[in-house]
Design a protein around this motif. Structure first.
Motif, PDB file in Angstrom:
ATOM      1  N   LEU A  43     -10.519  -7.085  -2.464  1.00  0.00           N
ATOM      2  CA  LEU A  43     -11.013  -5.886  -1.804  1.00  0.00           C
ATOM      3  C   LEU A  43     -11.595  -6.192  -0.430  1.00  0.00           C
ATOM      4  N   MET A  44     -12.277  -7.322  -0.292  1.00  0.00           N
ATOM      5  CA  MET A  44     -12.860  -7.676   0.999  1.00  0.00           C
ATOM      6  C   MET A  44     -11.772  -7.914   2.043  1.00  0.00           C
ATOM      7  N   LEU A  45     -10.705  -8.608   1.654  1.00  0.00           N
ATOM      8  CA  LEU A  45      -9.595  -8.841   2.577  1.00  0.00           C
ATOM      9  C   LEU A  45      -8.908  -7.530   2.937  1.00  0.00           C
ATOM     10  N   GLN A  46      -8.730  -6.698   1.943  1.00  0.00           N
ATOM     11  CA  GLN A  46      -8.073  -5.416   2.189  1.00  0.00           C
ATOM     12  C   GLN A  46      -8.889  -4.583   3.167  1.00  0.00           C
ATOM     13  N   THR A  47     -10.199  -4.526   2.982  1.00  0.00           N
ATOM     14  CA  THR A  47     -11.070  -3.751   3.879  1.00  0.00           C
ATOM     15  C   THR A  47     -11.035  -4.322   5.290  1.00  0.00           C
ATOM     16  N   LYS A  48     -11.128  -5.643   5.386  1.00  0.00           N
ATOM     17  CA  LYS A  48     -11.113  -6.253   6.716  1.00  0.00           C
ATOM     18  C   LYS A  48      -9.769  -6.019   7.405  1.00  0.00           C
ATOM     19  N   SER A  49      -8.674  -6.098   6.670  1.00  0.00           N
ATOM     20  CA  SER A  49      -7.356  -5.890   7.253  1.00  0.00           C
ATOM     21  C   SER A  49      -7.228  -4.480   7.826  1.00  0.00           C
ATOM     22  N   VAL A  50      -7.678  -3.482   7.071  1.00  0.00           N
ATOM     23  CA  VAL A  50      -7.592  -2.090   7.537  1.00  0.00           C
ATOM     24  C   VAL A  50      -8.456  -1.891   8.779  1.00  0.00           C
ATOM     25  N   GLN A  51      -9.677  -2.433   8.759  1.00  0.00           N
ATOM     26  CA  GLN A  51     -10.568  -2.270   9.911  1.00  0.00           C
ATOM     27  C   GLN A  51     -10.004  -2.984  11.142  1.00  0.00           C
ATOM     28  N   TYR A  52      -9.489  -4.190  10.954  1.00  0.00           N
ATOM     29  CA  TYR A  52      -8.947  -4.943  12.083  1.00  0.00           C
ATOM     30  C   TYR A  52      -7.694  -4.264  12.645  1.00  0.00           C
ATOM     31  N   GLU A  53      -6.914  -3.624  11.769  1.00  0.00           N
ATOM     32  CA  GLU A  53      -5.719  -2.933  12.262  1.00  0.00           C
ATOM     33  C   GLU A  53      -6.119  -1.771  13.172  1.00  0.00           C
ATOM     34  N   LEU A  54      -7.179  -1.049  12.782  1.00  0.00           N
ATOM     35  CA  LEU A  54      -7.656   0.041  13.640  1.00  0.00           C
ATOM     36  C   LEU A  54      -8.091  -0.495  14.998  1.00  0.00           C
ATOM     37  N   LEU A  55      -8.822  -1.597  14.985  1.00  0.00           N
ATOM     38  CA  LEU A  55      -9.277  -2.179  16.241  1.00  0.00           C
ATOM     39  C   LEU A  55      -8.113  -2.773  17.031  1.00  0.00           C
ATOM     40  N   PHE A  56      -7.122  -3.303  16.316  1.00  0.00           N
ATOM     41  CA  PHE A  56      -5.960  -3.919  16.958  1.00  0.00           C
ATOM     42  C   PHE A  56      -5.203  -2.905  17.807  1.00  0.00           C
ATOM     43  N   ASN A  57      -5.156  -1.680  17.356  1.00  0.00           N
ATOM     44  CA  ASN A  57      -4.370  -0.647  18.029  1.00  0.00           C
ATOM     45  C   ASN A  57      -5.115  -0.003  19.193  1.00  0.00           C
ATOM     46  N   GLN A  58      -6.353  -0.412  19.431  1.00  0.00           N
ATOM     47  CA  GLN A  58      -7.106   0.141  20.553  1.00  0.00           C
ATOM     48  C   GLN A  58      -6.606  -0.450  21.885  1.00  0.00           C
ATOM     49  N   PRO A  59      -6.865   0.222  22.978  1.00  0.00           N
ATOM     50  CA  PRO A  59      -6.482  -0.317  24.302  1.00  0.00           C
ATOM     51  C   PRO A  59      -7.171  -1.671  24.543  1.00  0.00           C
ATOM     52  N   ASP A  60      -6.560  -2.468  25.411  1.00  0.00           N
ATOM     53  CA  ASP A  60      -7.089  -3.803  25.687  1.00  0.00           C
ATOM     54  C   ASP A  60      -8.513  -3.754  26.217  1.00  0.00           C
ATOM     55  N   ALA A  61      -8.816  -2.760  27.013  1.00  0.00           N
ATOM     56  CA  ALA A  61     -10.166  -2.679  27.578  1.00  0.00           C
ATOM     57  C   ALA A  61     -11.212  -2.514  26.486  1.00  0.00           C
ATOM     58  N   VAL A  62     -10.862  -1.743  25.447  1.00  0.00           N
ATOM     59  CA  VAL A  62     -11.798  -1.545  24.334  1.00  0.00           C
ATOM     60  C   VAL A  62     -11.894  -2.811  23.488  1.00  0.00           C
ATOM     61  N   LYS A  63     -10.727  -3.423  23.215  1.00  0.00           N
ATOM     62  CA  LYS A  63     -10.723  -4.624  22.371  1.00  0.00           C
ATOM     63  C   LYS A  63     -11.527  -5.752  22.997  1.00  0.00           C
ATOM     64  N   LYS A  64     -11.382  -5.935  24.304  1.00  0.00           N
ATOM     65  CA  LYS A  64     -12.052  -7.061  24.938  1.00  0.00           C
ATOM     66  C   LYS A  64     -13.567  -6.930  24.897  1.00  0.00           C
ATOM     67  N   LEU A  65     -14.048  -5.683  24.841  1.00  0.00           N
ATOM     68  CA  LEU A  65     -15.494  -5.503  24.705  1.00  0.00           C
ATOM     69  C   LEU A  65     -15.992  -6.048  23.371  1.00  0.00           C
ATOM     70  N   PHE A  66     -15.191  -5.843  22.333  1.00  0.00           N
ATOM     71  CA  PHE A  66     -15.601  -6.298  21.000  1.00  0.00           C
ATOM     72  C   PHE A  66     -15.284  -7.769  20.757  1.00  0.00           C
ATOM     73  N   LEU A  67     -14.275  -8.288  21.433  1.00  0.00           N
ATOM     74  CA  LEU A  67     -13.766  -9.618  21.115  1.00  0.00           C
ATOM     75  C   LEU A  67     -14.122 -10.646  22.178  1.00  0.00           C
ATOM     76  N   GLN A  68     -15.318 -10.507  22.745  1.00  0.00           N
ATOM     77  CA  GLN A  68     -15.752 -11.488  23.722  1.00  0.00           C
ATOM     78  C   GLN A  68     -16.028 -12.833  23.054  1.00  0.00           C
ATOM     79  N   ALA A  69     -16.206 -13.867  23.878  1.00  0.00           N
ATOM     80  CA  ALA A  69     -16.443 -15.221  23.359  1.00  0.00           C
ATOM     81  C   ALA A  69     -17.765 -15.281  22.611  1.00  0.00           C
TER      82      ALA A  69
END
Length: 857
Positions: A630-656
């Motif tokens: 269930l934890m993997l399934q939840t993380k996969s769904v959440q990451y897919e939503l974030l994956f489909n966001q524009p690059d400008a939005v993703k880079k804000l969340f995925l900084q170093a």
């Protein structure tokens, strides 16, 4: 068929092919013995045979209470053979707390006055082993009478040993003990003063000193509230010490003469003259000066220089080629450090202990001597660190010994002497050691060493190395990075993933970004190069995890680095590597690696531009959207939503990742060096049980997404906020929680008054089959840290312990509480051992005692 003699009984038990057969033989024989002993007309000869069988049952751990009375009755016989067996059985089958001991009073009284000295000796042995306080007071006059009237060295030796035991039981006997008899009759008469009598004198003097030491501890513990009785006891004991201080020159002279080269063949033990007596004389003199220096008694302190010279003579003249000589040298070393003597003598003690690390090749006790040397050196490192440092070579040699316990002690001592100056040298040696024991078939493997032992050694070594790297964090970061990667390559298969997080924290916090990127670029090239079959990383989950994390954090920097081979390290090869790892770990039982892979895939999607590679990364994430976990399934769904966001939005969340703020370890506080390998060893069903240590949650930095402060909260931020990551708390400030204060209940009873700790007990409830108790522990003179209580109960009972409250660190005068729940049946008995560290001293100390409640469950 039930065995008819002791020999056949033993033969039948040892010849049993199954446990059921053995149990059947023992049960039948036990029933037969019980029936025979009830026969009033049974001859003494047959009684002896049955008592002998009973003793064999005792050795096997069977119940033997039904034969206790018959053992006592056998003492009443006029036959010496019967008395000898009766006394032996009584010593083994009874203990001091049993009411049956009252039956012995008359018999012991008669036998202590018997004309046969061997019967008197049997009575003295039994009285010394089994005397209760009442029995000691009743029969002490008989023992004193033997000391005053007998001139037989054999009886005097036995009487002195017994007298020492009686003084242990009841210190009030010191008031009537004739101290003058030691010098006037025993030491000044060369006919009477044999080696055995001297041993007895030493035991009596030690009993007097230990009694005084206990009084001093009570006085120090009570402080201003000490009562008059304790003060009177102290003054009385000081008077006794002043009286016997005249014995110091005599004992010193005898010890010096024993250490000379003029040997008496009767007492020669491998070229050493009576090492047992020499050790006892050293211990006795040590007690003289320990008490005398503490009380500043001029009668004793005037001999300090003479005693220092004597210790130097013993250390110089005693040969270390044989075990008897090592025993004497060990007592000399203990005296030097316990009395805190001058620095030259402490260096001499260190040299003696270092010689223990290289015992004679012809000695069969080499490993025992090594263990004693290493164990003692760990305790004395704080006092003479520079002297111990000189023997790093000998300590490192012990790392490659066959004995697993010596390896652990050598590791503990290596970490004890590690500092900023020798960090590089010792780390190099430890990495070499890890390389040897990480091999599945290393050259010195024996039937006594297996890979489980190697794993324990590896985990212990890596754990302590990481702690040392935290303490000495200002060293060469390049060497530190190379060392960490080497350790991962060598022993990554043995390290738990939780411990790998410590590596990630150390790597992330390094400031030399250029060298770090170049190093990871080189490692990634070796992994991705199809021509190099050096995929030694297969099966090395720890190194896989580090590389996954680095791909998520540093891919963009690695591709820009000039040392990177763009033909090997590119978007396609990196994504394929992640995909292969995903396929490898998705079917494993441990799914923690998949969490890291998903996070790395998400982060990598914002660092590459190849459309096909980005799609492949999305497929890695989507592949777990219907995962059974269930934890993997939840993380996969959440990451897919974030994956489909524009690059400008993703880079804000995925900084170093930022630097991780960890609580720094003070360089003056060194971790405990006692290894805790959870391998139970049964010892008469009374072994102190290892307790569970506190579990510490480790940080998982590669799963953390850097929080970003935004004015608007969109759906993505809400989803991420609800993710159950355990490691999102890095760098956050925690609210202070009020510390619980434990107070001592008014009805608590003192059950132990030790050197450093005072222990009280409060009975909550005792009912049939169940008992609830509370222990309150208080340090007396020093700040105590890392208290580890170990408790054991009889085999018919089961013990459950709660955690220490409020913590296992205590200041002077504070209390810590331990709750005990005991289930089962029988008398309530506890054996308690308290391990602790004093005043941040790296040496672990302990106090052990037994406590018996006059109640049963």
């Amino acid at each position: 068929m039930v065995a008819s003699s002791l020999r056949s009984f033993i033969k039948d038990v040892r010849g049993a092919k199954t446990l059921a057969d053995e149990r059947s033989i023992i049960t039948k024989q036990s029933a037969k013995i019980r029936t025979k002993l009830r026969d009033d007309h049974l001859s003494n000869e047959k009684k002896r045979v049955n008592i002998q069988k009973l003793l064999y049952l005792y050795i096997l751990g069977e119940k033997t209470h039904f034969g206790q009375v018959e053992s006592i009755n056998l003492i009443a016989s006029d036959n010496f053979v019967d008395k000898r067996l009766g006394y032996l059985a009584t010593i083994l089958l009874l203990d001091e707390s049993q009411d049956l001991l009252t039956l012995l009073t008359n018999m012991l009284n008669n036998d202590l006055q018997h004309p046969n000295k061997y019967i008197v000796a049997l009575a003295l042995n039994t009285l010394g082993c089994l005397s209760s306080t009442e029995l000691a007071r009743d029969l002490y006059p008989d023992v004193e009478n033997i000391l005053q009237t007998s001139n037989d060295p054999y009886l005097l030796r036995k009487a002195l040993q017994c007298n020492a035991k009686l003084i242990f039981k009841d210190r009030s006997l010191l008031e009537i003990f004739p101290l003058s008899i030691i010098s006037s009759k025993l030491l000044e008469n060369p006919i009477v003063c044999t080696h055995g009598v001297l041993l007895g004198v030493c035991k009596v003097l030690q009993a007097i000193f230990i009694s005084l030491d206990n009084t001093l501890q009570k006085e120090n513990g009570k402080g201003d509230t000490e009562d008059e009785s304790t003060e009177q006891d102290l003054q009385q004991d000081i008077t006794i010490i002043r009286t016997i201080s005249d014995l110091i020159p005599q004992l010193s002279t005898r010890l010096s003469s024993l250490n000379s080269k003029n040997l008496e063949p009767a007492y020669d033990v491998q070229g050493i003259q009576d090492p047992f007596l020499q050790c006892e004389l050293i211990v006795t003199l040590k007690w003289f000066f320990k008490i005398g220096n503490h009380l500043n008694l001029d009668e004793i302190t005037q001999y300090n220089n003479n005693f220092n010279d004597l210790l130097t003579q013993l250390a110089t003249n005693t040969s270390a080629a044989k075990n008897p000589g090592n025993a004497i040298l060990y007592e000399v070393t203990k005296s030097i450090f316990e009395l805190k003597l001058t620095q030259p003598l402490r260096v001499l003690g260190i040299n003696i202990l270092a010689n223990f690390l290289t015992p004679s090749k012809n000695s069969n006790t080499g490993n025992n001597v090594k263990y004693v040397g290493l164990n003692t050196l760990i305790k004395v490192v704080p006092e003479e660190p520079a002297s111990v440092q000189r023997y790093r070579k000998f300590i490192s040699q012990c790392l490659y010994d066959y004995d697993i316990s010596i390896k652990f002690r050598a590791l503990g001592l290596t970490f004890a002497i590690m500092n900023e100056q020798n960090l590089t040298e010792l780390t190099t040696e430890l990495v070499k050691f890890l390389g040897e024991i990480s091999k599945s078939h290393y050259s010195y493997v024996t039937s006594y060493i297996d890979m489980d032992d190697s794993k324990d050694l590896i985990v212990y070594t890596v754990d302590n190395l990481l702690k040392k790297f935290e303490i000495y964090s200002n060293g060469d970061e390049k060497a530190k990075l190379d060392t960490l990667l080497t350790i991962l390559k060598i022993s990554g298969t043995f390290i738990d993933l939780e411990k790998t997080n410590e590596f990630l924290i150390a790597l992330n916090n390094m400031d030399d970004m250029k060298y770090k990127i170049a190093t990871f670029s080189k490692e990634l090239t070796q992994i991705l190069d199809p021509k190099i079959k050096a995929n030694t990383l297969i099966g090395n989950a720890s190194l896989d995890l580090v590389m996954i994390w680095c791909i998520g954090e540093y891919t963009d920097l690695i591709k820009l680095d000039s040392s990177t081979d763009k033909k090997i390290v590119n978007d396609n090869s990196i994504v394929k590597y992640l995909s292969d790892l995903n396929d490898k770990y998705r079917l494993s039982h441990d799914t923690r690696m998949v969490h890291y892979i998903l996070t790395a895939a998400l982060k990598l999607s914002s660092k590459i531009t190849n459309g096909q590679c980005v799609e492949n990364l999305r497929q890695i994430i989507v592949s777990h959207s219907k995962d059974a976990n269930l934890m993997l399934q939840t993380k996969s769904v959440q990451y897919e939503l974030l994956f489909n966001q524009p690059d400008a939005v993703k880079k804000l969340f995925l900084q170093a990742m930022p630097k991780f703020e960890k609580k720094l370890i003070n360089a003056t506080s060194v971790q405990r060096h006692n290894t805790t390998i959870s391998k139970a060893q049964n010892q008469n069903n009374d072994l102190l049980l290892d307790l569970l240590t506190d579990t510490v949650e480790k940080t998982s930095p590669s799963e953390v997404l850097k929080p970003v402060e935004t004015k608007q909260r969109d759906i993505i931020a809400d989803l991420l906020a609800s993710t159950g990551n355990k490691s999102q708390h890095t760098g956050e400030t925690s609210t202070s929680i009020p510390i619980e204060v434990v107070t001592l209940p008014s009805d608590a009873v003192s059950i132990h008054d030790g050197v450093e700790l005072q222990v009280y007990e409060k009975t909550i409830d005792i009912s049939p089959g169940l008992a609830h108790l509370e222990l309150y522990i208080q340090p007396k003179n020093s700040k105590i840290s890392d208290i580890q209580p170990l408790c054991a109960v009889p085999k018919t009972q089961k013990l459950t312990l709660s955690q220490l409250r409020p913590s296992n660190n205590l200041d002077v005068g504070k209390f810590v509480k331990q709750t005990l729940k005991i289930t089962g049946s029988g008398k309530l008995k506890l054996r308690i051992k308290l391990s602790f560290q004093k005043d941040e001293n790296p040496a672990s100390e302990s106090e052990q005692f037994d406590y018996k409640l006059d109640k049963t469950i």
